[in-house]
Design a protein around this motif. Structure first.
Motif, PDB file in Angstrom:
ATOM      1  N   HIS A 157       0.849  -1.188   0.000  1.00 29.06           N
ATOM      2  CA  HIS A 157       0.000   0.000   0.000  1.00 29.06           C
ATOM      3  C   HIS A 157       0.888   1.242   0.000  1.00 29.06           C
ATOM      4  CE1 HIS A 157      -3.179  -2.817   0.853  1.00 29.06           C
ATOM      5  NE2 HIS A 157      -2.576  -3.185   1.949  1.00 29.06           N
ATOM      6  N   PRO A 158       0.492   2.281  -0.735  1.00 31.58           N
ATOM      7  CA  PRO A 158       1.317   3.495  -0.812  1.00 31.58           C
ATOM      8  C   PRO A 158       1.186   4.370   0.438  1.00 31.58           C
ATOM      9  CG  PRO A 158      -0.678   3.808  -2.075  1.00 31.58           C
ATOM     10  CD  PRO A 158      -0.693   2.369  -1.597  1.00 31.58           C
ATOM     11  N   ARG A 159       2.082   5.317   0.516  1.00 33.39           N
ATOM     12  CA  ARG A 159       2.095   6.266   1.641  1.00 33.39           C
ATOM     13  C   ARG A 159       0.733   6.935   1.817  1.00 33.39           C
ATOM     14  NH1 ARG A 159       6.101   9.115   4.574  1.00 33.39           N
ATOM     15  NH2 ARG A 159       7.694   7.988   3.411  1.00 33.39           N
ATOM     16  N   ALA A 160       0.062   7.251   0.715  1.00 34.80           N
ATOM     17  CA  ALA A 160      -1.247   7.928   0.800  1.00 34.80           C
ATOM     18  C   ALA A 160      -2.245   7.111   1.610  1.00 34.80           C
ATOM     19  CB  ALA A 160      -1.797   8.191  -0.598  1.00 34.80           C
ATOM     20  N   ALA A 161      -2.199   5.785   1.508  1.00 33.20           N
ATOM     21  CA  ALA A 161      -3.119   4.935   2.274  1.00 33.20           C
ATOM     22  C   ALA A 161      -2.825   5.045   3.771  1.00 33.20           C
ATOM     23  CB  ALA A 161      -3.004   3.487   1.812  1.00 33.20           C
ATOM     24  N   TYR A 162      -1.551   5.066   4.124  1.00 33.78           N
ATOM     25  CA  TYR A 162      -1.166   5.210   5.530  1.00 33.78           C
ATOM     26  C   TYR A 162      -1.544   6.587   6.062  1.00 33.78           C
ATOM     27  CZ  TYR A 162       1.285   0.795   5.307  1.00 33.78           C
ATOM     28  OH  TYR A 162       1.566  -0.539   5.190  1.00 33.78           O
ATOM     29  N   ASP A 163      -1.288   7.617   5.264  1.00 34.38           N
ATOM     30  CA  ASP A 163      -1.671   8.972   5.679  1.00 34.38           C
ATOM     31  C   ASP A 163      -3.180   9.059   5.891  1.00 34.38           C
ATOM     32  OD1 ASP A 163       0.967   9.850   5.576  1.00 34.38           O
ATOM     33  OD2 ASP A 163       0.773  10.653   3.541  1.00 34.38           O
ATOM     34  N   PHE A 164      -3.943   8.466   4.976  1.00 30.60           N
ATOM     35  CA  PHE A 164      -5.395   8.498   5.102  1.00 30.60           C
ATOM     36  C   PHE A 164      -5.850   7.807   6.398  1.00 30.60           C
ATOM     37  CE2 PHE A 164      -9.446   6.353   4.762  1.00 30.60           C
ATOM     38  CZ  PHE A 164     -10.292   7.434   4.557  1.00 30.60           C
TER      39      PHE A 164
END
Length: 128
Positions: free
Chosen positions: A16-23
């Motif tokens: 999963h990309p960083r954007a998924a973790y940030d979300f």
């Protein structure tokens, strides 16, 4: 531990990309803010918060955004959460288990892709 825990997570588990973790971190913050008290949230509470926050942020595109991140079921959010826990970016209790994220809801139901009927109103001639 490095100065970039998310970078470490992404190197160890690139699903999963960083954007998924940030979300997920933003959704947790949003969920806790909407509680009447500061406290730990359960998997089901977090998943409900994720659902509400995603609908606010992405509307009918939520499922499309999640799919672009490789997030296709609630279990994927559990993988993200437990990676954050392992990196010290989120906390958990002894009762928390990654299985708590399995099949909590179907994305088709939680994130409908219809916007509903759109009505276009023309201005009355008197308004022009």
């Amino acid at each position: 531990m490095s100065d970039d825990p998310l970078g470490d997570i992404l190197r160890n588990d690139p699903r999963h990309p960083r954007a998924a973790y940030d979300f997920v971190r933003e959704a947790l913050h949003h969920t806790v803010e909407n509680l009447k008290e500061q406290r730990h949230v359960s998997a089901s509470e977090l998943l409900d918060g994720i659902r509400r926050y995603a609908r606010e942020q992405y509307g009918p595109l939520a499922r499309t955004v999640f799919a672009s991140w490789g997030v296709k079921e609630t279990k994927d959010f559990g993988l993200i959460v437990f990676n954050l826990v392992s990196a010290g970016e989120m906390g958990k209790t002894e009762d928390d288990d990654i299985k708590d994220f399995d099949a909590v809801y179907k994305f088709e139901d939680a994130f409908p892709d219809e916007t509903g009927e759109v009505q276009v109103r023309r201005p009355d001639e008197d308004e022009v």
